[in-house]
Design an enzyme around this catalytic site. Structure first.
Site, mmCIF file in Angstrom:
data_model
loop_
_atom_site.group_PDB
_atom_site.id
_atom_site.type_symbol
_atom_site.label_atom_id
_atom_site.label_comp_id
_atom_site.label_asym_id
_atom_site.label_seq_id
_atom_site.Cartn_x
_atom_site.Cartn_y
_atom_site.Cartn_z
ATOM 1 C CG LEU A 1 -50.379 16.318 9.781
ATOM 2 C CD1 LEU A 1 -50.821 15.864 11.165
ATOM 3 C CD2 LEU A 1 -48.861 16.393 9.697
ATOM 4 N NE ARG A 2 -47.792 13.150 2.418
ATOM 5 C CZ ARG A 2 -46.714 12.577 1.885
ATOM 6 N NH1 ARG A 2 -46.791 12.021 0.681
ATOM 7 N NH2 ARG A 2 -45.575 12.567 2.528
ATOM 8 N NE ARG B 1 -62.084 10.213 9.611
ATOM 9 C CZ ARG B 1 -61.364 11.099 10.301
ATOM 10 N NH1 ARG B 1 -61.960 12.132 10.872
ATOM 11 N NH2 ARG B 1 -60.054 10.959 10.417
ATOM 12 C CE LYS C 1 -60.593 9.073 19.685
ATOM 13 N NZ LYS C 1 -60.768 10.327 18.933
ATOM 14 C CB CYS D 1 -58.696 16.186 4.375
ATOM 15 S SG CYS D 1 -57.895 16.037 5.981
ATOM 16 N N GLY E 1 -60.961 9.873 -1.099
ATOM 17 C CA GLY E 1 -61.863 9.828 0.045
ATOM 18 C C GLY E 1 -61.155 10.414 1.248
ATOM 19 C CE LYS F 1 -52.873 7.901 2.429
ATOM 20 N NZ LYS F 1 -52.174 9.195 2.611
ATOM 21 N NE ARG G 1 -50.860 5.927 -6.533
ATOM 22 C CZ ARG G 1 -50.086 4.841 -6.473
ATOM 23 N NH1 ARG G 1 -48.803 4.943 -6.731
ATOM 24 N NH2 ARG G 1 -50.579 3.673 -6.131
#
Length: 427
Positions: free
Chosen positions: A157-158, A331, A35, A264, A261, A324, A255
Site C-alpha cells: 500500500l502507498r 515517519r 484509536k 517502509c 522517507g 509525501k 522523480r
C-alpha cells in the site's frame, strides 16, 4: 466472512476497511483507547484519502476493541498488522508481533473451529515460521497447518492512495503451506481482480523486502544521476522521461529530489542490510542506497546557502512536513533532517503542511520561537526570507512565489515559473 485485524495503524485500518467494502465484517483490535473510540465513532485516527467517507458509509459493519478474545472468537481469519519498527542497529523489532502472537494463541486454545492467522506486518524471511508459529503453538497447544492456519500476506500500500491500492492492487502475494488456509484466503480475496501469487511463506516475506529495496534503489539511483545533471546544467526530469520510455525500465519512481522517507523504505532497507550481514553477505548496493538518501535532503541547504550565505536569525519557510503528499505521516520525513539542519545553523523556521503539522510538533516540543507553524502556504511566502519546498502538496501549485528565493526539493512547477530566484535540487 468475519475478519479480525490486530493493529489499526495505516496498514491495519486500510486493510480492515478494504475488507469491509468487499462485504465482510471486521473487528479491529488495538491497545490505544483513543484509536478504539475514534474508530467506533467512524473517525479515522490517521489521514488517508477516502477513509473517513468509507468509515461513515459502512458504520455498523466494523467495530474496534481491546479484547482479543472477543475478536478472535467472533471471526474466522485474523490479520496481524502491528508495527515492526527499527532498532538502533537497523534490525527489526518484533515486540508487537510477538505480543499479538501470544494473545492470539491464548484465545485459540479455547476455540474449536479452524482459524486462519495471517501475518500482514512486514517481517524478515523466516519470521512467520520461526517466531510467530512457535509462539502461537505454545500458547494454544495446537499445531499450525493442522489445527489452525498460518499464512503470510505482505502489503503493498502507498500512503495517500492506500485504499485504491488495496482494492486495485498490482498483485496479491500469499505465502501458505496448507490447502485449507489457501482456500480461505482465495475466497476472501476473490472479489479483487488482480494476479494472485501463491508461494511458500519465506518467499512471500522476501518479495515484500525485495520490492521496497528495489524502489528505494531506483530513487537513490535517480538522485545520484540528478546530482550529476545539476552540475552539468541538465534537467534530470527530462533525462528520466527519456529513460523511463524504455519498457524494461519504466518511468515510475524516477522523480529526482530530496529522497525517500516514510514508514517502509527506511526501516525495510536497513533491516535487509542487517539480515544480510548476519548471514555473511555484504549488501554493497543497499548500503549505497541508504547513504545517498541520507545525504540528499542536505542538498537543499547547500543550495539555500548559495543565495542566503548566513542563515542565523533568517526566517526560512518550509512548505511540507509529511514524508509525501496526501498523508499526515512524518515517519522518516526528509523535513526532519532539513529543519534540524536549519536550527543548527541558527535559522528561524516557519513551517506549513496541510495535514502533518500536529504530528511534526512531536519532534520539537520545546523550541520556543525557533519554529513557528503557519496557517497557510501563503503566510509562509509572506513572512519568510527564503522558502524550501519539501513536500509536493497539490495546493503548493496554486501559490504565487513572486519576489521569493525558492529552493525546491520536489519540482513544483508554479514555483519554477514565478519565483524571483529558483533552484531545484537535481535540475
Amino acid at each position: 466472512m468475519k475478519v479480525s485485524v490486530i493493529g489499526s495503524g495505516y496498514v491495519g485500518l486500510v486493510t480492515g476497511m478494504g475488507f469491509v467494502k468487499l462485504g465482510n465484517e471486521v473487528i479491529f483490535v488495538d491497545v490505544d483507547e483513543r484509536k478504539i473510540k475514534m474508530i467506533n465513532n467512524a473517525q479515522p485516527p490517521i489521514y488517508e484519502e477516502g477513509l473517513e467517507e468509507l468509515m461513515r458509509e459502512f458504520k455498523g459493519k466494523y467495530r474496534a476493541t481491546k479484547d482479543y478474545r472477543n475478536a478472535i472468537l467472533n471471526s474466522e481469519v485474523t490479520f496481524i498488522a502491528v508495527g515492526t519498527p527499527s532498532r538502533e542497529d537497523g534490525s527489526i523489532d518484533l515486540t508487537y508481533v510477538e505480543q499479538a502472537s501470544r494473545e492470539i494463541g491464548k484465545v485459540l486454545r479455547e476455540k474449536k473451529d479452524y482459524h486462519v492467522v495471517v501475518v500482514k506486518s512486514t517481517v524478515l524471511p523466516g519470521t512467520t515460521e520461526n517466531v510467530v508459529k512457535p509462539i502461537i503453538e505454545e500458547e494454544s497447544g495446537k499445531k499450525a497447518f493442522k489445527d489452525f492456519g498460518l499464512a503470510m500476506n505482505p502489503e503493498f500500500l502507498r500512503e495517500g492512495v492506500a485504499l485504491n491500492d488495496f482494492l486495485n492492487p498490482d498483485r496479491i502475494v500469499i505465502g501458505v503451506r496448507d490447502e485449507r488456509t489457501k482456500k480461505v484466503l482465495e475466497e476472501l480475496y476473490k472479489p479483487i481482480d488482480a494476479p494472485k501469487l501463491f508461494t511458500d511463506i519465506k518467499t512471500a516475506e522476501m518479495i515484500k523486502y525485495a520490492s521496497n529495496a528495489f524502489l528505494a534503489t531506483k530513487i537513490s539511483f535517480a538522485n545520484e544521476i540528478g546530482n550529476i545533471c545539476k552540475k552539468l546544467g541538465i534537467d534530470s526530469w527530462k533525462v528520466f522521461e527519456g529513460v523511463g520510455l524504455d519498457h524494461r525500465i519504466s518511468p515510475h519512481f524516477f522523480r529526482t529530489g530530496i529522497g525517500w522517507g516514510g514508514s517502509c523504505f527506511p526501516k525495510d532497507v536497513k533491516a535487509l542490510i542487517r539480515k544480510a550481514e548476519e548471514i555473511g553477505e555484504d549488501p554493497i548496493i543497499l548500503k549505497a542506497v541508504v547513504e545517498v538518501n541520507e545525504k540528499q535532503p542536505l542538498k537543499l541547504i547547500e543550495l539555500l546557502k548559495k543565495h542566503v550565505p548566513e542563515l542565523r536569525d533568517k526566517r526560512i519557510g518550509v512548505l511540507g512536513l509529511a514524508f509525501k503528499p496526501n498523508t499526515d505521516d512524518v515517519r522518516e520525513t526528509r523535513a526532519y533532517i532539513i529543519v534540524k539542519k536549519l536550527l543548527e545553523e541558527g535559522a528561524k523556521v516557519l513551517a506549513y503542511d496541510p495535514k502533518a503539522m500536529e504530528n511534526f510538533r512531536r519532534f520539537y516540543p520545546d523550541v520556543g520561537e525557533q519554529i513557528e507553524y503557519a496557517s497557510s502556504g501563503k503566510e509562509v511566502l509572506g513572512r519568510s526570507d527564503a522558502v524550501l519546498i519539501v513536500t509536493e502538496w497539490p495546493e503548493f501549485e496554486e501559490l504565487d512565489y513572486s519576489g521569493k528565493i525558492v529552493i525546491d526539493g520536489r519540482r513544483v512547477r508554479k514555483a519554477e515559473e514565478t519565483a524571483e530566484i529558483y533552484e531545484g535540487v537535481c535540475w
